[in-house]
Design a protein around this motif. Structure first.
Motif, PDB file in Angstrom:
ATOM      1  N   GLU A  56       0.830  -1.207   0.000  1.00  0.00           N
ATOM      2  CA  GLU A  56       0.000   0.000   0.000  1.00  0.00           C
ATOM      3  C   GLU A  56       0.861   1.252   0.000  1.00  0.00           C
ATOM      4  O   GLU A  56       0.561   2.233  -0.718  1.00  0.00           O
ATOM      5  CB  GLU A  56      -0.924   0.001   1.226  1.00  0.00           C
ATOM      6  CG  GLU A  56      -2.015  -1.055   1.208  1.00  0.00           C
ATOM      7  CD  GLU A  56      -1.506  -2.428   1.597  1.00  0.00           C
ATOM      8  OE1 GLU A  56      -0.322  -2.534   1.996  1.00  0.00           O
ATOM      9  OE2 GLU A  56      -2.300  -3.398   1.514  1.00  0.00           O
ATOM     10  N   THR A  59       2.440   1.718  -3.414  1.00  0.00           N
ATOM     11  CA  THR A  59       1.435   2.222  -4.362  1.00  0.00           C
ATOM     12  C   THR A  59       1.235   3.719  -4.199  1.00  0.00           C
ATOM     13  O   THR A  59       1.115   4.463  -5.196  1.00  0.00           O
ATOM     14  CB  THR A  59       0.103   1.486  -4.148  1.00  0.00           C
ATOM     15  OG1 THR A  59       0.312   0.078  -4.313  1.00  0.00           O
ATOM     16  CG2 THR A  59      -0.943   1.955  -5.145  1.00  0.00           C
ATOM     17  N   GLU A  60       1.219   4.200  -2.960  1.00  0.00           N
ATOM     18  CA  GLU A  60       1.065   5.635  -2.710  1.00  0.00           C
ATOM     19  C   GLU A  60       2.291   6.406  -3.194  1.00  0.00           C
ATOM     20  O   GLU A  60       2.159   7.490  -3.780  1.00  0.00           O
ATOM     21  CB  GLU A  60       0.849   5.873  -1.214  1.00  0.00           C
ATOM     22  CG  GLU A  60       0.602   7.327  -0.834  1.00  0.00           C
ATOM     23  CD  GLU A  60      -0.684   7.887  -1.407  1.00  0.00           C
ATOM     24  OE1 GLU A  60      -0.827   9.129  -1.442  1.00  0.00           O
ATOM     25  OE2 GLU A  60      -1.545   7.091  -1.825  1.00  0.00           O
ATOM     26  N   TYR A  61       3.483   5.859  -2.981  1.00  0.00           N
ATOM     27  CA  TYR A  61       4.695   6.501  -3.502  1.00  0.00           C
ATOM     28  C   TYR A  61       4.650   6.593  -5.024  1.00  0.00           C
ATOM     29  O   TYR A  61       4.973   7.636  -5.616  1.00  0.00           O
ATOM     30  CB  TYR A  61       5.933   5.714  -3.073  1.00  0.00           C
ATOM     31  CG  TYR A  61       6.269   5.819  -1.608  1.00  0.00           C
ATOM     32  CD1 TYR A  61       5.753   6.841  -0.816  1.00  0.00           C
ATOM     33  CD2 TYR A  61       7.108   4.878  -0.992  1.00  0.00           C
ATOM     34  CE1 TYR A  61       6.058   6.925   0.534  1.00  0.00           C
ATOM     35  CE2 TYR A  61       7.429   4.966   0.355  1.00  0.00           C
ATOM     36  CZ  TYR A  61       6.896   5.987   1.114  1.00  0.00           C
ATOM     37  OH  TYR A  61       7.197   6.073   2.452  1.00  0.00           O
ATOM     38  N   ARG A  63       2.048   6.644  -6.915  1.00  0.00           N
ATOM     39  CA  ARG A  63       1.011   7.603  -7.290  1.00  0.00           C
ATOM     40  C   ARG A  63       1.552   9.035  -7.244  1.00  0.00           C
ATOM     41  O   ARG A  63       1.291   9.846  -8.138  1.00  0.00           O
ATOM     42  CB  ARG A  63      -0.182   7.439  -6.337  1.00  0.00           C
ATOM     43  CG  ARG A  63      -1.403   8.283  -6.661  1.00  0.00           C
ATOM     44  CD  ARG A  63      -2.454   8.102  -5.579  1.00  0.00           C
ATOM     45  NE  ARG A  63      -3.663   8.837  -5.878  1.00  0.00           N
ATOM     46  CZ  ARG A  63      -4.711   8.334  -6.521  1.00  0.00           C
ATOM     47  NH1 ARG A  63      -4.685   7.081  -6.920  1.00  0.00           N
ATOM     48  NH2 ARG A  63      -5.788   9.068  -6.757  1.00  0.00           N
ATOM     49  N   LYS A  64       2.321   9.339  -6.208  1.00  0.00           N
ATOM     50  CA  LYS A  64       2.864  10.703  -6.076  1.00  0.00           C
ATOM     51  C   LYS A  64       3.919  10.999  -7.136  1.00  0.00           C
ATOM     52  O   LYS A  64       3.969  12.105  -7.685  1.00  0.00           O
ATOM     53  CB  LYS A  64       3.435  10.882  -4.673  1.00  0.00           C
ATOM     54  CG  LYS A  64       2.383  10.879  -3.587  1.00  0.00           C
ATOM     55  CD  LYS A  64       2.983  11.103  -2.207  1.00  0.00           C
ATOM     56  CE  LYS A  64       1.894  11.123  -1.133  1.00  0.00           C
ATOM     57  NZ  LYS A  64       2.427  11.356   0.211  1.00  0.00           N
ATOM     58  N   GLY A  93      -1.641  12.493  -4.530  1.00  0.00           N
ATOM     59  CA  GLY A  93      -1.547  11.510  -3.452  1.00  0.00           C
ATOM     60  C   GLY A  93      -2.697  11.615  -2.479  1.00  0.00           C
ATOM     61  O   GLY A  93      -3.355  12.656  -2.366  1.00  0.00           O
ATOM     62  N   ARG A  94      -2.922  10.527  -1.781  1.00  0.00           N
ATOM     63  CA  ARG A  94      -4.044  10.482  -0.835  1.00  0.00           C
ATOM     64  C   ARG A  94      -3.618  10.685   0.606  1.00  0.00           C
ATOM     65  O   ARG A  94      -4.448  10.980   1.455  1.00  0.00           O
ATOM     66  CB  ARG A  94      -4.761   9.134  -0.962  1.00  0.00           C
ATOM     67  CG  ARG A  94      -5.349   8.886  -2.343  1.00  0.00           C
ATOM     68  CD  ARG A  94      -5.926   7.487  -2.450  1.00  0.00           C
ATOM     69  NE  ARG A  94      -6.488   7.230  -3.767  1.00  0.00           N
ATOM     70  CZ  ARG A  94      -6.964   6.064  -4.165  1.00  0.00           C
ATOM     71  NH1 ARG A  94      -6.925   5.037  -3.326  1.00  0.00           N
ATOM     72  NH2 ARG A  94      -7.457   5.903  -5.387  1.00  0.00           N
ATOM     73  N   THR A  95      -2.347  10.485   0.895  1.00  0.00           N
ATOM     74  CA  THR A  95      -1.853  10.606   2.270  1.00  0.00           C
ATOM     75  C   THR A  95      -0.723  11.615   2.318  1.00  0.00           C
ATOM     76  O   THR A  95       0.014  11.779   1.330  1.00  0.00           O
ATOM     77  CB  THR A  95      -1.348   9.246   2.795  1.00  0.00           C
ATOM     78  OG1 THR A  95      -0.300   8.777   1.933  1.00  0.00           O
ATOM     79  CG2 THR A  95      -2.471   8.237   2.825  1.00  0.00           C
TER      80      THR A  95
END
Length: 258
Positions: A56, A59-61, A63-64, A93-95
């Motif tokens: 997870e 995936t966030e990295y 995305r950014k 990004g979401r976070t």
């Protein structure tokens, strides 16, 4: 799980890139593009690292990094319309990247980028470039100097932008009310569930107490029944013995007549 040295360096460089993306850059600015390329290489190495983060987080990295790459590509497009269209397809990004961010930096950059594209589209439609220090009176003077068709187009664009702004504010207010109602409903449901659990716990405790009492009374009744049977048995034995002895005595005292 503790972050590896590679991941710490990646987060620092990512935070630096997000900070640079939020600033106004000149055409000769090249550092951000080089930093984003370095981020891609570090992300590939991070995926192969034995102490890599969870899927997870990776995936966030990704995305950014993809967002920063798309932002750079959108800025190189020739027309403001193409830039605005490309910005619509960017996914921030979401976070938050670092702990002290209230909102993800990429989301802030996305909002700023869309605002710049909207301003460039307005300037292109008006046929003039407005400086950041321009006043409302100067804007009105520029519009008065434009032809009637362009003034009408500018007024229509302002009306459309104002309409979209009002829709966004209304949508944000509706989402806020929805979130507030959802929170209140969640709290109410939690209270109801908590009360039901307390009632169920009390019922179970009362059922245990009743079972213990019933078990005690059953044991007492069983003991009492055993005692009653023993007394009755002895009484019957005494009675039979007395009757037998009485008959023997009666026969001895009163012999049979001849």
């Amino acid at each position: 799980m503790a972050s590896s040295r590679l991941e710490i360096n990646f987060i620092r460089l990512l935070s630096r890139c997000e900070s640079m993306a939020s600033e106004k850059r000149g055409e000769a600015e090249w550092r951000l593009e080089k930093y984003v390329a370095a981020l891609e290489d570090m992300l590939v190495a991070l995926r192969k690292n034995p102490s890599k983060p969870t899927q997870e987080v990776l995936t966030e990295y990704t995305r950014k990094v993809d967002f920063l790459k798309g932002l750079l590509k959108a800025e190189k497009l020739p027309s403001p319309t193409e830039k605005a269209l490309a910005n619509q397809f960017l996914a921030p990004g979401r976070t938050p990247t670092i702990a002290n961010e209230r909102m993800p930096a990429t989301k802030t950059v996305h909002i700023q980028s869309k605002a710049r594209c909207t301003g460039e589209m307005r300037d292109e439609l008006l046929g003039t470039r407005l400086s950041a220090k321009g006043t409302t009176d100067g804007d009105l003077r520029n519009r008065r100097g434009l032809p009637l068709d362009e003034r009408q187009s500018a007024a229509e664009l302002d009306a459309v932008l104002q309409h979209h702004h009002n829709l966004q504010e209304k949508l944000a207010e509706d989402m806020l009310n929805l979130a507030r109602n959802l929170k209140n409903n969640t709290l109410a449901a939690q209270n109801i569930i908590k009360q039901d659990n307390q009632t169920l716990s009390q019922s179970m405790r009362q059922a245990d107490l009743n079972f213990e009492k019933l078990k005690t009374e059953s044991e007492r009744l069983e003991q009492h029944s055993k005692k009653s049977v023993n007394w009755l048995l002895w009484l019957m034995l005494i009675l039979v013995s007395f009757t037998f002895i009485s008959m023997i005595l009666f026969i001895r005292i009163f012999p049979r007549l001849r």
